[in-house]
Design an enzyme around this catalytic site. Structure first.
Site, PDB file in Angstrom:
ATOM      1  N   LYS A  53       0.798  -1.217   0.000  1.00 33.72           N
ATOM      2  CA  LYS A  53       0.000   0.000   0.000  1.00 33.72           C
ATOM      3  C   LYS A  53       0.838   1.277   0.000  1.00 33.72           C
ATOM      4  CE  LYS A  53      -3.773  -0.440  -0.483  1.00 33.72           C
ATOM      5  NZ  LYS A  53      -5.119  -0.930  -0.255  1.00 33.72           N
ATOM      6  N   SER A 270      -2.209 -12.720   3.718  1.00 35.05           N
ATOM      7  CA  SER A 270      -2.869 -12.508   2.417  1.00 35.05           C
ATOM      8  C   SER A 270      -1.998 -13.018   1.266  1.00 35.05           C
ATOM      9  CB  SER A 270      -3.271 -11.041   2.222  1.00 35.05           C
ATOM     10  OG  SER A 270      -2.150 -10.217   2.095  1.00 35.05           O
TER      11      SER A 270
HETATM   12  C1  LIG Z   1      -2.020  -7.226   3.742  1.00 38.29           C
HETATM   13  C2  LIG Z   1      -2.890  -6.852   2.576  1.00 38.29           C
HETATM   14  N1  LIG Z   1      -3.174  -7.782   1.664  1.00 38.29           N
HETATM   15  C3  LIG Z   1      -3.945  -7.508   0.594  1.00 38.29           C
HETATM   16  C4  LIG Z   1      -4.471  -6.254   0.394  1.00 38.29           C
HETATM   17  C5  LIG Z   1      -5.368  -6.011  -0.800  1.00 38.29           C
HETATM   18  O1  LIG Z   1      -4.858  -5.100  -1.733  1.00 38.29           O
HETATM   19  P1  LIG Z   1      -5.843  -4.139  -2.549  1.00 38.29           P
HETATM   20  O2  LIG Z   1      -6.445  -3.164  -1.570  1.00 38.29           O
HETATM   21  O3  LIG Z   1      -5.011  -3.461  -3.567  1.00 38.29           O
HETATM   22  O4  LIG Z   1      -6.915  -5.002  -3.179  1.00 38.29           O
HETATM   23  C6  LIG Z   1      -4.212  -5.264   1.341  1.00 38.29           C
HETATM   24  C7  LIG Z   1      -4.813  -3.927   1.217  1.00 38.29           C
HETATM   25  O5  LIG Z   1      -4.815  -3.144   2.140  1.00 38.29           O
HETATM   26  C8  LIG Z   1      -3.391  -5.558   2.453  1.00 38.29           C
HETATM   27  O6  LIG Z   1      -3.092  -4.624   3.387  1.00 38.29           O
END
Ligand SMILES: Cc1ncc(COP(=O)(O)O)c(C=O)c1O
Length: 449
Positions: A53, A270
């Site tokens: 981010k 994630s």
């Molecule tokens: C740890 C983590 N994984 C995945 C995502 C998902 O990314 P996006 O918001 O671009 O879909 C985020 C978004 O904040 C995140 O902080």
């Protein structure tokens, strides 16, 4: 002098990524069992403030500055990582930054945000802030942003979010793979990553397959959203994707563990989610080259690991909490709580729904305001403080009769379960995930007193 080859920089901001200064991609050698398909992970914790981010935070600020906006006080609803990027950019640029954030976010992230200098507003909300929550992070940010001199850049609505990935993540991957990428995989939160990167890659080669991976309703994976929540997300544009997969919590944390232990990659939850989805959806064919976004490393998610990989923590995690000077027995109470949390008396919403249909009473232990907002039609409200003082409204008179407890997320209902057991009720069940999981599963609720 900032030099990407020497990695010598004049300013921390020069470390922000670009095609000339990409985050690394690393081939996974052990977990994928393909003969042909190559799988690369793009390690986003190599960003200067620690996660994917940072790209978005930097582009939100760059875009507002380019349009001549005067930024003084920024406020942003965040699941943590955008907030950390904005906090650090604000420090570098002399802005003030406030984050509105759910209390469900791992405490590691909330602590880091404070440490980075953010003014934190902690609210009752989902893991990833959601619209339509009157007390939630989005509503609070909108309220704060209405003050003179305040500005919400709004990663959920601002095209500078997907544009960050169109400008950086996409070109980096195209260059790093020499244009050979065939599959791009990302986990889904705001969907800035998948939508922006996917769009760029398809301008280079329309045959690149773009695959999104999301968790189930009631999940416990920070930063990402279930399909139900994604449908309310502006940058979720499934017509542009070639595949969407749902992966459960167990598989996510299992892959996260394997990444650390087998690939020596310090990936967080994630990343495990995205990899599990990639391995399920990408066929084994000569020429296939997949790049999977690994948004963050594992260190901000230790409390999540403790919940989902209990085999690694032989003693209940909370038993390790030291005694307070006032109450040397507090750890035993916490241990009882932790045993109960992982015990057979905690049931999921579907089991609870069946018990409800069979006539088992449900006691909602939230406060009356929460109860009035959304509740199970048959539920009786007996707030935890009153229950703890001995009130019995709605409880069965026969202490052998079954009864269920529910709250917002499953924590207060577990205390209620312990209280009721201590008072002689033999058959008490607490609903895991509480009313959030109930609503997320599409089970009926009603409002009003
Ligand atoms: C740890 C983590 N994984 C995945 C995502 C998902 O990314 P996006 O918001 O671009 O879909 C985020 C978004 O904040 C995140 O902080």
């Amino acid at each position: 002098m900032s030099d990407h080859v020497l990695r010598a920089y004049d300013s921390i901001l020069d470390l922000l990524p670009s095609a000339e200064n990409p985050t690394p991609i690393v081939r996974l050698r052990r977990i994928p069992s393909y003969r042909h398909t190559q799988v690369y992970a793009k390690l986003e914790w190599y960003n200067p403030f620690g996660a994917v981010k940072d790209r978005v935070a930097a582009n939100l600020v760059r875009d507002a500055e380019a349009r001549g906006e005067r930024l003084e006080n920024l406020v942003e609803p965040t699941s943590g990582n955008t907030g950390m990027g904005l906090a650090m950019l604000s420090n570098a640029k002399g802005y003030k930054f406030a984050a509105t954030i759910s209390k469900e976010i791992p405490s590691e992230k909330r602590t880091a945000l404070r440490f980075f200098g953010a003014n934190l507003f902690e609210l009752d909300d989902n893991l990833c802030p959601m619209p339509g929550q009157p007390e939630g992070a989005m509503a609070k940010a909108t309220e704060l942003a209405a003050q003179p001199g305040w500005r919400q850049l709004n990663q959920y609505k601002n095209p500078a979010n997907p544009d960050a990935h169109y400008r950086t993540t996409g070109p980096e991957i195209w260059k790093q793979t020499g244009g050979k990428i065939t599959h791009f995989v990302a986990s889904l939160g705001t969907c800035g990553t998948i939508t922006g990167t996917g769009r760029f890659l398809k301008t280079q080669n329309p045959a690149v397959k773009v695959i999104g991976v999301h968790p189930a309703d009631g999940h416990d994976i920070p930063g990402v959203r279930s399909l139900r929540a994604l449908r309310l997300t502006d940058f979720f544009t499934p017509a542009e994707y070639d595949g969407l997969l749902e992966i459960g919590d167990a598989e996510t944390y299992g892959h996260c563990l394997r990444l650390n232990q087998e690939e020596s990659i310090i990936a967080g939850p994630s990343s495990g989610l995205a990899l599990a989805g990639a391995l399920q959806s990408i066929p084994d064919e000569p020429g296939n080259l997949a790049v999977v976004i690994f948004p963050d490393n594992v260190f901000k998610y230790i409390s999540s690991l403790q919940r989902h990989l209990p085999q690694l923590f032989p003693k209940p995690a909370s038993a390790a909490v030291p005694a307070t000077p006032n109450d040397p027995f507090a750890p035993y109470l916490q241990a009882a709580f932790a045993f109960a949390e992982h015990g057979p008396d905690v049931i999921d919403v579907h089991a609870a729904h069946e018990l409800l249909a069979a006539g088992v009473p449900v006691i909602d232990v939230r406060n009356p305001d929460e109860f009035a907002q959304a509740r199970i039609a048959e539920a009786r409200n007996l707030p935890l403080p009153e229950l703890s003082q001995g009130r019995t409204d709605g409880l069965p008179t026969d202490r052998h009769a079954p009864v269920m407890t529910i709250c917002a997320r499953g924590r207060r209902s577990l205390y209620a379960l312990l209280l009721l057991k201590a008072r002689g009720y033999q058959d008490v069940k607490s609903v895991a995930g509480g009313m959030h999981a109930w609503g997320d599963s599409g089970l009926p609720t009603q409002s009003g007193r």
